[in-house]
Design an enzyme around this catalytic site. Structure first.
Site, short mmCIF file in Angstrom:
data_model
loop_
_atom_site.label_atom_id
_atom_site.label_comp_id
_atom_site.label_asym_id
_atom_site.label_seq_id
_atom_site.Cartn_x
_atom_site.Cartn_y
_atom_site.Cartn_z
CB SER A 63 -0.91 0.01 1.24
OG SER A 63 -1.70 -1.15 1.28
N1 SAM Z 1 -0.39 -4.87 4.16
C1 SAM Z 1 0.37 -5.16 2.97
C2 SAM Z 1 1.75 -4.55 3.00
O1 SAM Z 1 2.10 -3.88 3.98
O2 SAM Z 1 2.49 -4.78 2.04
C3 SAM Z 1 -0.37 -4.82 1.70
C4 SAM Z 1 -1.52 -5.70 1.50
S1 SAM Z 1 -2.06 -5.93 -0.15
C5 SAM Z 1 -2.81 -4.39 -0.48
C6 SAM Z 1 -3.41 -7.05 0.21
C7 SAM Z 1 -2.98 -8.45 0.54
O3 SAM Z 1 -4.11 -9.16 1.04
C8 SAM Z 1 -2.48 -9.25 -0.66
O4 SAM Z 1 -1.19 -9.74 -0.43
C9 SAM Z 1 -3.50 -10.39 -0.79
O5 SAM Z 1 -2.94 -11.61 -1.26
C10 SAM Z 1 -3.98 -10.51 0.64
N2 SAM Z 1 -5.29 -11.18 0.83
C11 SAM Z 1 -6.40 -11.10 0.08
N3 SAM Z 1 -7.38 -11.87 0.62
C12 SAM Z 1 -6.87 -12.43 1.75
C13 SAM Z 1 -7.37 -13.32 2.74
N4 SAM Z 1 -8.63 -13.79 2.71
N5 SAM Z 1 -6.55 -13.68 3.75
C14 SAM Z 1 -5.28 -13.23 3.81
N6 SAM Z 1 -4.74 -12.40 2.89
C15 SAM Z 1 -5.53 -11.99 1.88
#
Ligand code: SAM
Length: 230
Positions: A63
């Site tokens: 993000s």
């Molecule tokens: N917080 C992260 C960082 O600091 O880099 C950025 C997060 S990214 C915008 C969103 C993440 O959520 C992705 O890596 C995606 O694979 C994960 N995601 C989506 N659905 C999910 C779920 N049900 N459980 C765990 N992770 C999930």
């Protein structure tokens, strides 16, 4: 030590303070201490301190710094808290939280548990957290974060860093009375950051914050892959 990155990090933090995104000393300190350049892929390192999301592989992103700062402010964290993050991605947001709830040499360290559904990204995050010195304070779990992580519940704070169609019920259940969750909720194209407070008596109060756009939260209580792609 790369002085160029340290200077760029300081400049970014100053900008986020001027713009009113960073409001507390705690969040300022955390963003100054966590080296974002260690959480982005090698080929994007030059852009580590641009205020923009960056690709981290598997169609996912780290993000933008302003969103990390804003969500961290909204969480209203304190040393000693136990925090659950859904959506580990690069591990950067988890490290920022760890800086506040479990600073180095803390006498009452809290902890961060972060869940990622894509195993390769969980591995990427583990490596980044290790290099940056946070792996002792952050536990990375592979799984469907919409189910929460009952083994370590309840949590003082929960943060979801992917777009949810609604607030997953298991996360509400795993939030402590007096606890807070920050989660983007909306449709595929636009969400709002929801601040979800559970009062000491267990009542749920929801306040809508700013509009935002996140990659989808995919899972039992999130979107189905099919709903998102077609
Ligand atoms: N917080 C992260 C960082 O600091 O880099 C950025 C997060 S990214 C915008 C969103 C993440 O959520 C992705 O890596 C995606 O694979 C994960 N995601 C989506 N659905 C999910 C779920 N049900 N459980 C765990 N992770 C999930």
């Amino acid at each position: 030590m790369n002085y160029r990155f340290i200077e760029e990090r300081k400049r970014l933090v100053e900008m986020l303070k001027r713009e009113g995104i960073i409001r507390s000393k705690k969040v300022e300190r955390a963003l100054l201490n966590v080296p974002r350049e260690l959480f982005v892929p090698e080929n994007y390192r030059d852009l580590a301190y641009a205020d923009t999301p960056l690709p981290i592989g598997k169609g996912q992103t780290i993000s933008a710094p302003h969103m990390v700062a804003l969500m961290t402010e909204l969480l209203n964290l304190d040393e000693g808290m136990k925090v659950l993050e859904i959506g580990t991605g690069s591990g950067y947001q988890a490290a920022v939280i760890a800086e506040i709830v479990a600073p180095k040499n803390s006498k009452k360290p809290g902890k961060v548990i972060t869940i990622e559904r894509i195993p390769e990204l969980a591995e990427f995050a583990r490596r980044n957290l290790e290099r940056a010195g946070y792996i002792d304070r952050v536990k990375v779990v592979v799984g469907d974060g919409t189910l929460g992580y009952p083994k370590e519940a309840p949590y003082d704070r929960i943060i979801v860093t992917a777009a949810a169609p609604d607030i997953p019920k298991p996360l509400l259940e795993q939030l402590k009375p007096g606890g807070r969750m920050v989660i983007p909720v909306g449709n595929k194209y636009l969400q709002y950051l929801y601040i979800v407070d559970k009062t000491p008596s267990g009542r749920i109060i929801i306040n809508k914050d700013i509009p935002c756009v996140f990659v989808p939260l995919i899972g039992k209580y999130g979107w189905k892959v099919k709903e998102y792609l077609y």
